[in-house]
Design a protein around this motif. Structure first.
Motif, PDB file in Angstrom:
ATOM      1  N   ALA A 291       0.811  -1.222   0.000  1.00 38.64           N
ATOM      2  CA  ALA A 291       0.000   0.000   0.000  1.00 38.64           C
ATOM      3  C   ALA A 291       0.843   1.271   0.000  1.00 38.64           C
ATOM      4  N   ASN A 292       2.086   1.188   0.482  1.00 38.33           N
ATOM      5  CA  ASN A 292       2.838   2.417   0.727  1.00 38.33           C
ATOM      6  C   ASN A 292       4.120   2.593  -0.072  1.00 38.33           C
ATOM      7  N   MET A 293       4.792   1.518  -0.444  1.00 38.82           N
ATOM      8  CA  MET A 293       6.113   1.662  -1.042  1.00 38.82           C
ATOM      9  C   MET A 293       6.054   2.253  -2.451  1.00 38.82           C
ATOM     10  N   PRO A 294       6.976   3.146  -2.770  1.00 37.44           N
ATOM     11  CA  PRO A 294       7.001   3.736  -4.114  1.00 37.44           C
ATOM     12  C   PRO A 294       7.486   2.738  -5.162  1.00 37.44           C
ATOM     13  N   ASP A 295       7.301   3.105  -6.426  1.00 33.71           N
ATOM     14  CA  ASP A 295       7.776   2.268  -7.523  1.00 33.71           C
ATOM     15  C   ASP A 295       9.298   2.111  -7.443  1.00 33.71           C
ATOM     16  N   GLY A 296       9.784   0.999  -7.963  1.00 33.07           N
ATOM     17  CA  GLY A 296      11.223   0.770  -7.990  1.00 33.07           C
ATOM     18  C   GLY A 296      11.748  -0.022  -6.813  1.00 33.07           C
ATOM     19  N   ILE A 297      10.865  -0.369  -5.887  1.00 30.11           N
ATOM     20  CA  ILE A 297      11.255  -1.163  -4.717  1.00 30.11           C
ATOM     21  C   ILE A 297      10.514  -2.496  -4.776  1.00 30.11           C
ATOM     22  N   SER A 298      11.240  -3.569  -4.579  1.00 29.97           N
ATOM     23  CA  SER A 298      10.632  -4.902  -4.572  1.00 29.97           C
ATOM     24  C   SER A 298      10.946  -5.592  -3.260  1.00 29.97           C
ATOM     25  N   TRP A 299      10.192  -6.647  -2.966  1.00 25.90           N
ATOM     26  CA  TRP A 299      10.395  -7.360  -1.700  1.00 25.90           C
ATOM     27  C   TRP A 299       9.975  -8.811  -1.852  1.00 25.90           C
ATOM     28  N   SER A 300      10.545  -9.643  -0.965  1.00 21.70           N
ATOM     29  CA  SER A 300      10.195 -11.059  -0.945  1.00 21.70           C
ATOM     30  C   SER A 300       8.826 -11.243  -0.312  1.00 21.70           C
ATOM     31  N   ARG A 301       8.201 -12.354  -0.645  1.00 17.02           N
ATOM     32  CA  ARG A 301       6.902 -12.717  -0.052  1.00 17.02           C
ATOM     33  C   ARG A 301       7.050 -14.098   0.577  1.00 17.02           C
ATOM     34  N   PRO A 302       7.624 -14.135   1.772  1.00 17.00           N
ATOM     35  CA  PRO A 302       7.980 -15.416   2.381  1.00 17.00           C
ATOM     36  C   PRO A 302       6.773 -16.255   2.761  1.00 17.00           C
ATOM     37  N   LEU A 312      16.129  -2.132  -3.026  1.00 15.31           N
ATOM     38  CA  LEU A 312      15.920  -0.728  -3.360  1.00 15.31           C
ATOM     39  C   LEU A 312      16.532  -0.428  -4.727  1.00 15.31           C
ATOM     40  N   PRO A 313      16.227   0.723  -5.305  1.00 16.57           N
ATOM     41  CA  PRO A 313      16.826   1.058  -6.597  1.00 16.57           C
ATOM     42  C   PRO A 313      18.352   1.059  -6.538  1.00 16.57           C
ATOM     43  N   GLU A 314      18.985   0.681  -7.648  1.00 17.58           N
ATOM     44  CA  GLU A 314      20.443   0.701  -7.724  1.00 17.58           C
ATOM     45  C   GLU A 314      20.963   2.093  -7.361  1.00 17.58           C
ATOM     46  N   LEU A 321      20.762   5.039   4.426  1.00 17.37           N
ATOM     47  CA  LEU A 321      19.325   5.202   4.626  1.00 17.37           C
ATOM     48  C   LEU A 321      18.952   4.936   6.078  1.00 17.37           C
ATOM     49  N   LEU A 322      19.580   3.934   6.698  1.00 18.26           N
ATOM     50  CA  LEU A 322      19.270   3.612   8.097  1.00 18.26           C
ATOM     51  C   LEU A 322      19.559   4.803   9.001  1.00 18.26           C
ATOM     52  N   ALA A 323      20.701   5.448   8.803  1.00 18.94           N
ATOM     53  CA  ALA A 323      21.037   6.600   9.641  1.00 18.94           C
ATOM     54  C   ALA A 323      19.974   7.697   9.511  1.00 18.94           C
ATOM     55  N   ARG A 324      19.536   7.938   8.294  1.00 16.89           N
ATOM     56  CA  ARG A 324      18.490   8.944   8.067  1.00 16.89           C
ATOM     57  C   ARG A 324      17.156   8.473   8.633  1.00 16.89           C
ATOM     58  N   SER A 325      16.873   7.181   8.450  1.00 15.00           N
ATOM     59  CA  SER A 325      15.584   6.656   8.892  1.00 15.00           C
ATOM     60  C   SER A 325      15.426   6.739  10.404  1.00 15.00           C
ATOM     61  N   VAL A 326      16.480   6.388  11.124  1.00 11.96           N
ATOM     62  CA  VAL A 326      16.416   6.452  12.581  1.00 11.96           C
ATOM     63  C   VAL A 326      16.265   7.905  13.043  1.00 11.96           C
ATOM     64  N   PRO A 366       4.630   3.419   6.495  1.00 12.18           N
ATOM     65  CA  PRO A 366       4.431   4.686   5.781  1.00 12.18           C
ATOM     66  C   PRO A 366       5.554   5.697   6.017  1.00 12.18           C
ATOM     67  N   ARG A 367       6.105   5.741   7.226  1.00  7.61           N
ATOM     68  CA  ARG A 367       7.227   6.656   7.485  1.00  7.61           C
ATOM     69  C   ARG A 367       8.434   6.304   6.626  1.00  7.61           C
ATOM     70  N   LEU A 368       8.754   5.007   6.573  1.00  8.22           N
ATOM     71  CA  LEU A 368       9.900   4.574   5.764  1.00  8.22           C
ATOM     72  C   LEU A 368       9.644   4.830   4.287  1.00  8.22           C
ATOM     73  N   ALA A 369       8.421   4.567   3.844  1.00 11.01           N
ATOM     74  CA  ALA A 369       8.075   4.800   2.435  1.00 11.01           C
ATOM     75  C   ALA A 369       8.200   6.273   2.073  1.00 11.01           C
ATOM     76  N   LYS A 370       7.765   7.148   2.975  1.00  6.92           N
ATOM     77  CA  LYS A 370       7.868   8.590   2.725  1.00  6.92           C
ATOM     78  C   LYS A 370       9.333   9.002   2.575  1.00  6.92           C
ATOM     79  N   LEU A 371      10.201   8.436   3.413  1.00  7.39           N
ATOM     80  CA  LEU A 371      11.625   8.743   3.329  1.00  7.39           C
ATOM     81  C   LEU A 371      12.198   8.267   1.990  1.00  7.39           C
ATOM     82  N   LEU A 372      11.764   7.100   1.532  1.00  8.09           N
ATOM     83  CA  LEU A 372      12.264   6.559   0.268  1.00  8.09           C
ATOM     84  C   LEU A 372      11.761   7.360  -0.933  1.00  8.09           C
ATOM     85  N   ARG A 373      10.598   7.957  -0.802  1.00  6.53           N
ATOM     86  CA  ARG A 373      10.104   8.793  -1.889  1.00  6.53           C
ATOM     87  C   ARG A 373      10.907  10.081  -2.017  1.00  6.53           C
ATOM     88  N   GLY A 374      11.576  10.445  -0.900  1.00  8.24           N
ATOM     89  CA  GLY A 374      12.364  11.675  -0.926  1.00  8.24           C
ATOM     90  C   GLY A 374      11.495  12.887  -0.705  1.00  8.24           C
TER      91      GLY A 374
END
Length: 374
Positions: A291-302, A312-314, A321-326, A366-374
């Protein structure tokens, strides 16, 4: 304390069977077993527990007896012992890219070189693996993998991929270390036979197999009790026993006796309880990502386990990103490069859902997704 964390790869302590474990300790210490519980133990491990585990392995398709079971202080100790058993400095271990960080840490003490195992196919030829190992002054000694709901990716090997691993190991004449820490935590579909079960079928029995199965009670009953096991050919168990005698002599007697009582009474019910809880948390995390992640990001479905793996994008650096995210989003995760033997994979990250309650998912993603959108 205000940080929402998807980082810790640990079970939910609120789901531990604390009452059953407490009752078992009281029963052991309050009865005829008290002396044995506080006494030295044979290095192989508490015999009733080994017999229970042999029967448990039988249900998974591995016909064995207590002589094929070796008790360790958690499966992490098993990885250390197996690294010590097989590796000399300069030898090669085949691992997936990425793989379990704790395995790399265990093996690194013995100064190996790592080469890549591609479980999806496209591996080098056995001759190429041998030549690369020889050029480094050693030999290929084993392949290590987590075939069920792997840490960190959550991926599971199908039966053809497991057979292919055995084919390659046979051509190289090397051991297969099967890390089964998450095997019981299956949320979807039918189980796939352990690599050891397939190996026994083709080799004529466990004592002719090349696969060494590392199991653990940590994800199901309690990580703090530090009880794991290896199921392996007798000649391997005999060598591991010698290592145990020279190391810590034996895993704590009382913990083994308590684990036996708890396992034989509630193991299956505890597995069902965890599956019910963790499946909901996995579904919630996957839904929030969708529902939240922007285009260009994929994930496993375990289909089970504890982890979702994001790519994440190349050019994106998950450590940065972790330093910024925290700091900005108050969300934590594990950067993926630590799980690569060569330190690559900087655009990947791992999220654990076992401790992720509704607030963590509904606010954190949603917070992480917002950060990834820039």
């Amino acid at each position: 304390p205000d940080i929402i964390s998807f980082a810790g790869g640990i079970p939910d302590p609120s789901l531990f069977p604390a009452e059953a474990i407490g009752d078992a300790y009281q029963a052991v210490l309050g009865g005829a077993e008290a002396g044995a519980a506080l006494q030295y133990q044979v290095s192989e491990g508490f015999l009733p527990l080994r017999k229970w585990l042999a029967a448990h392995m039988g249900k998974l398709g591995v016909q064995c007896d207590e002589g094929n079971i070796f008790i360790t202080s958690g499966s992490q100790q098993a990885l250390d012992y197996l690294g010590k058993l097989f590796l000399s400095p300069g030898d090669t271990a085949l691992v997936t890219w990425p793989t379990y960080l704790g395995a790399l840490q265990a093996f690194n003490a013995y100064e190996p070189r790592y080469d890549r195992l591609n479980t999806a196919g496209g591996n080098m030829t056995p001759e190429a693996y041998r030549a690369a190992a020889a050029a480094n002054g050693g030999k290929v000694k084993f392949t290590y993998l987590v075939p069920d709901f792997a840490n960190p990716t959550g991926n599971t090997l199908d039966i053809k991929q497991r057979e292919a691993v055995l084919d390659l190991a046979g051509e190289l004449d090397i051991a297969v270390i099967e890390d089964a820490a998450y095997r019981a935590l299956r949320y979807d579909g039918e189980g796939v036979p352990p690599i050891l079960a397939l190996d026994c079928a083709r080799s004529g029995g466990i004592d002719h197999a090349r696969t060494l199965y590392c199991g653990s009670f940590s994800k199901i009953l309690s990580p703090g009790m530090r009880v794991g096991w290896v199921c392996a050919p007798r000649h391997v168990v005999e060598k591991l026993v010698l290592m145990k005698q020279a190391s810590d002599l034996h895993s704590p007697s009382i913990n083994q006796m308590v684990m036996h009582r708890v396992a034989e009474t509630i193991f299956d019910a505890q597995v069902d309880k965890l599956i019910g809880a963790y499946r909901k948390r996995r579904d919630a995390l996957l839904g929030a990502l969708e529902a939240n992640m922007p285009d260009g990001i994929s994930w496993s479905r375990p289909g089970g386990g504890m982890f979702v793996w994001l790519t994440l994008p190349e050019g994106t650096d998950a450590t940065e990103l972790l330093a910024r995210s925290v700091k900005e989003a108050r969300v934590a995760f594990v950067p993926g490069n630590a799980f690569y033997a060569d330190g690559t994979g900087r655009n990947t990250l791992r999220m654990s859902f076992t401790l992720a309650d509704d607030r963590a998912v509904n606010e954190g993603v949603p917070r992480l997704a917002k950060l990834l959108r820039g």
